[in-house]
Design an enzyme around this catalytic site. Structure first.
Site, mmCIF file in Angstrom:
data_model
loop_
_atom_site.group_PDB
_atom_site.id
_atom_site.type_symbol
_atom_site.label_atom_id
_atom_site.label_comp_id
_atom_site.label_asym_id
_atom_site.label_seq_id
_atom_site.Cartn_x
_atom_site.Cartn_y
_atom_site.Cartn_z
ATOM 1 N N LYS A 16 0.828 -1.209 0.000
ATOM 2 C CA LYS A 16 0.000 0.000 0.000
ATOM 3 C C LYS A 16 0.865 1.262 0.000
ATOM 4 O O LYS A 16 0.612 2.187 -0.759
ATOM 5 C CB LYS A 16 -0.939 0.010 1.225
ATOM 6 C CG LYS A 16 -1.841 -1.205 1.322
ATOM 7 C CD LYS A 16 -2.782 -1.143 2.522
ATOM 8 C CE LYS A 16 -2.107 -1.093 3.872
ATOM 9 N NZ LYS A 16 -1.362 -2.330 4.230
ATOM 10 N N ARG A 92 -9.742 0.242 9.079
ATOM 11 C CA ARG A 92 -9.208 -1.064 9.463
ATOM 12 C C ARG A 92 -10.221 -1.897 10.216
ATOM 13 O O ARG A 92 -9.919 -3.009 10.614
ATOM 14 C CB ARG A 92 -7.991 -0.859 10.347
ATOM 15 C CG ARG A 92 -6.685 -0.813 9.585
ATOM 16 C CD ARG A 92 -5.584 -0.596 10.602
ATOM 17 N NE ARG A 92 -4.385 -1.297 10.262
ATOM 18 C CZ ARG A 92 -3.419 -0.792 9.526
ATOM 19 N NH1 ARG A 92 -3.533 0.392 8.987
ATOM 20 N NH2 ARG A 92 -2.332 -1.481 9.316
ATOM 21 N N ARG A 126 11.756 -6.011 5.346
ATOM 22 C CA ARG A 126 11.681 -4.583 5.013
ATOM 23 C C ARG A 126 12.638 -3.769 5.886
ATOM 24 O O ARG A 126 12.795 -4.031 7.080
ATOM 25 C CB ARG A 126 10.256 -4.063 5.234
ATOM 26 C CG ARG A 126 10.160 -2.549 5.027
ATOM 27 C CD ARG A 126 8.756 -2.045 4.964
ATOM 28 N NE ARG A 126 7.995 -2.400 6.157
ATOM 29 C CZ ARG A 126 6.705 -2.167 6.293
ATOM 30 N NH1 ARG A 126 6.024 -1.593 5.327
ATOM 31 N NH2 ARG A 126 6.090 -2.520 7.401
ATOM 32 N N ARG A 159 11.550 -1.578 11.377
ATOM 33 C CA ARG A 159 10.464 -1.113 12.236
ATOM 34 C C ARG A 159 10.246 -2.115 13.355
ATOM 35 O O ARG A 159 10.332 -3.315 13.143
ATOM 36 C CB ARG A 159 9.159 -1.004 11.411
ATOM 37 C CG ARG A 159 8.903 0.365 10.866
ATOM 38 C CD ARG A 159 7.802 0.436 9.846
ATOM 39 N NE ARG A 159 6.533 -0.194 10.179
ATOM 40 C CZ ARG A 159 5.445 -0.127 9.412
ATOM 41 N NH1 ARG A 159 5.479 0.546 8.273
ATOM 42 N NH2 ARG A 159 4.325 -0.733 9.755
ATOM 43 N N ARG A 170 -0.037 -8.787 13.620
ATOM 44 C CA ARG A 170 -0.679 -7.846 12.687
ATOM 45 C C ARG A 170 -1.544 -8.609 11.675
ATOM 46 O O ARG A 170 -2.619 -8.150 11.300
ATOM 47 C CB ARG A 170 0.374 -7.012 11.958
ATOM 48 C CG ARG A 170 0.985 -5.950 12.851
ATOM 49 C CD ARG A 170 2.311 -5.462 12.314
ATOM 50 N NE ARG A 170 2.193 -4.718 11.090
ATOM 51 C CZ ARG A 170 3.227 -4.465 10.280
ATOM 52 N NH1 ARG A 170 4.434 -4.918 10.575
ATOM 53 N NH2 ARG A 170 3.047 -3.768 9.191
HETATM 54 P P1 AP5 Z 1 4.823 -1.693 1.785
HETATM 55 O O1 AP5 Z 1 4.510 -0.900 0.556
HETATM 56 O O2 AP5 Z 1 5.576 -0.999 2.867
HETATM 57 O O3 AP5 Z 1 3.503 -2.394 2.353
HETATM 58 P P2 AP5 Z 1 2.281 -1.774 3.161
HETATM 59 O O4 AP5 Z 1 1.062 -2.462 2.644
HETATM 60 O O5 AP5 Z 1 2.296 -0.270 3.111
HETATM 61 O O6 AP5 Z 1 2.636 -2.320 4.591
HETATM 62 P P3 AP5 Z 1 2.663 -1.601 6.003
HETATM 63 O O7 AP5 Z 1 3.430 -2.478 6.913
HETATM 64 O O8 AP5 Z 1 3.142 -0.184 5.920
HETATM 65 O O9 AP5 Z 1 1.149 -1.607 6.292
HETATM 66 P P4 AP5 Z 1 0.460 -1.777 7.631
HETATM 67 O O10 AP5 Z 1 -0.920 -1.634 7.163
HETATM 68 O O11 AP5 Z 1 0.726 -2.922 8.499
HETATM 69 O O12 AP5 Z 1 1.156 -0.636 8.486
HETATM 70 P P5 AP5 Z 1 0.716 0.841 8.803
HETATM 71 O O13 AP5 Z 1 1.938 1.646 8.718
HETATM 72 O O14 AP5 Z 1 -0.495 1.245 8.021
HETATM 73 O O15 AP5 Z 1 5.620 -2.999 1.316
HETATM 74 C C1 AP5 Z 1 6.146 -3.902 2.281
HETATM 75 C C2 AP5 Z 1 7.491 -4.474 1.770
HETATM 76 O O16 AP5 Z 1 7.246 -5.284 0.616
HETATM 77 C C3 AP5 Z 1 8.500 -3.408 1.345
HETATM 78 O O17 AP5 Z 1 9.789 -3.838 1.744
HETATM 79 C C4 AP5 Z 1 8.383 -3.363 -0.181
HETATM 80 O O18 AP5 Z 1 9.622 -3.014 -0.780
HETATM 81 C C5 AP5 Z 1 7.987 -4.809 -0.508
HETATM 82 N N1 AP5 Z 1 7.071 -4.890 -1.653
HETATM 83 C C6 AP5 Z 1 5.936 -4.160 -1.880
HETATM 84 N N2 AP5 Z 1 5.349 -4.546 -3.017
HETATM 85 C C7 AP5 Z 1 6.086 -5.565 -3.523
HETATM 86 C C8 AP5 Z 1 5.988 -6.404 -4.690
HETATM 87 N N3 AP5 Z 1 4.978 -6.261 -5.575
HETATM 88 N N4 AP5 Z 1 6.945 -7.359 -4.871
HETATM 89 C C9 AP5 Z 1 7.990 -7.524 -3.965
HETATM 90 N N5 AP5 Z 1 8.139 -6.746 -2.861
HETATM 91 C C10 AP5 Z 1 7.198 -5.795 -2.632
HETATM 92 O O19 AP5 Z 1 0.212 0.690 10.328
HETATM 93 C C11 AP5 Z 1 1.111 0.418 11.393
HETATM 94 C C12 AP5 Z 1 0.351 0.360 12.707
HETATM 95 O O20 AP5 Z 1 -0.314 1.624 12.952
HETATM 96 C C13 AP5 Z 1 -0.780 -0.664 12.793
HETATM 97 O O21 AP5 Z 1 -0.303 -1.955 13.114
HETATM 98 C C14 AP5 Z 1 -1.637 -0.044 13.908
HETATM 99 O O22 AP5 Z 1 -1.065 -0.239 15.172
HETATM 100 C C15 AP5 Z 1 -1.571 1.434 13.594
HETATM 101 N N6 AP5 Z 1 -2.654 1.853 12.695
HETATM 102 C C16 AP5 Z 1 -2.518 2.334 11.421
HETATM 103 N N7 AP5 Z 1 -3.720 2.628 10.897
HETATM 104 C C17 AP5 Z 1 -4.631 2.327 11.852
HETATM 105 C C18 AP5 Z 1 -6.059 2.401 11.884
HETATM 106 N N8 AP5 Z 1 -6.787 2.829 10.847
HETATM 107 N N9 AP5 Z 1 -6.679 2.023 13.031
HETATM 108 C C19 AP5 Z 1 -5.981 1.595 14.093
HETATM 109 N N10 AP5 Z 1 -4.632 1.488 14.113
HETATM 110 C C20 AP5 Z 1 -3.967 1.860 13.013
#
Ligand code: AP5
Length: 215
Positions: A16, A92, A126, A159, A170
């Protein structure tokens, strides 16, 4: 026409954040991401809300969701000031999805699907720049110099919630809380599912086509 309003759904590690950067460059939309917003406010004092923990960071490092009242306020403020946007990391759970209905209308809702084994590999491998936040991967997306960001020279770190134990949690939290959100949107005309397990370029081609056909 005004800029597109895009919702990007998918499990942790689906890509994402990576694909949101492409959407920002291509369509000039704002990236509204609750993950980054919360990471910038990990130490914020929320003790007056009478919740289980006193800061967002205590939820995040365990891979738990930060309580809705904190997250809803962040999103509402960000969407009010954005024309077009890509919303990443919200909603979420179903309560957040209902809250979002009262804030804005969406032009396209994209769900990136990726298998669990691939997600674990992506997240535990990552690395992120401690200065500018750029993403890398120890195998799939290496920087030119090990441990150093190509963009700004900052140090690459793992991270806290990309440790395997938090990653597994997660993914469980996603299955329980966020998969129902995907079902909630899945019968809408604006909904598109994309295979997120393709190469970065192929995912982007599908995503770009989905947004272009919606606007
Ligand atoms: P990446 O693009 O970073 O993936 P992502 O989907 O953005 O993953 P995140 O870990 O950032 O999402 P998340 O939803 O868990 O975390 P968030 O920060 O929102 O890609 C991941 C890796 O894969 C990278 O190394 C990339 O290079 C590689 N990659 C990508 N595409 C690829 C492909 N096609 N092929 C090969 N490699 C690839 O949330 C963190 C925390 O915040 C949550 O756990 C929670 O505690 C809190 N939080 C956030 N939003 C909320 C909410 N709405 N409500 C409550 N708590 C929340």
């Amino acid at each position: 026409m005004s800029q597109p309003k895009i919702l990007l759904l998918g499990p942790p590690g689906a890509g994402k954040g990576t694909q949101s950067s492409n959407l920002v460059s291509e369509f000039g939309v704002e990236h509204v991401t609750t993950g980054d917003a919360l990471r910038s406010n990990k130490e914020m004092d929320i003790s007056d809300l009478g919740l289980e923990y006193d800061t967002p960071g205590e939820y995040m490092d365990r891979g738990e969701l930060v309580p809705d009242e904190v997250v809803n306020a962040i999103v509402e403020k960000a969407l009010t000031s954005a024309d077009g946007f890509v919303l990443d990391g919200y909603p979420r759970n179903l309560d957040q999805a209902e809250e979002l209905e009262s804030m804005t209308e969406l032009d396209v809702i994209v769900s990136l699907s990726v298998s669990e084994a691939e997600l674990v590999d992506r997240l535990t491998g990552r690395r992120v720049c401690s200065d500018c936040g750029e993403n890398y991967h120890v195998e799939f997306d290496q920087p030119e110099k090990a441990g150093v960001c190509d963009e700004c020279g900052g140090e690459l770190i793992q991270r806290e919630d990309d440790q395997e134990k938090a990653v597994r949690n997660r993914l469980e939290v996603f299955a329980e809380n966020t998969e129902p959100v995907i079902d909630y949107y899945s019968d809408r005309d604006a909904f598109v599912e994309i295979d997120g397990e393709q190469s970065l370029d192929d995912v982007w081609n599908d995503l770009q086509a989905a947004v272009e056909s919606a606007i």
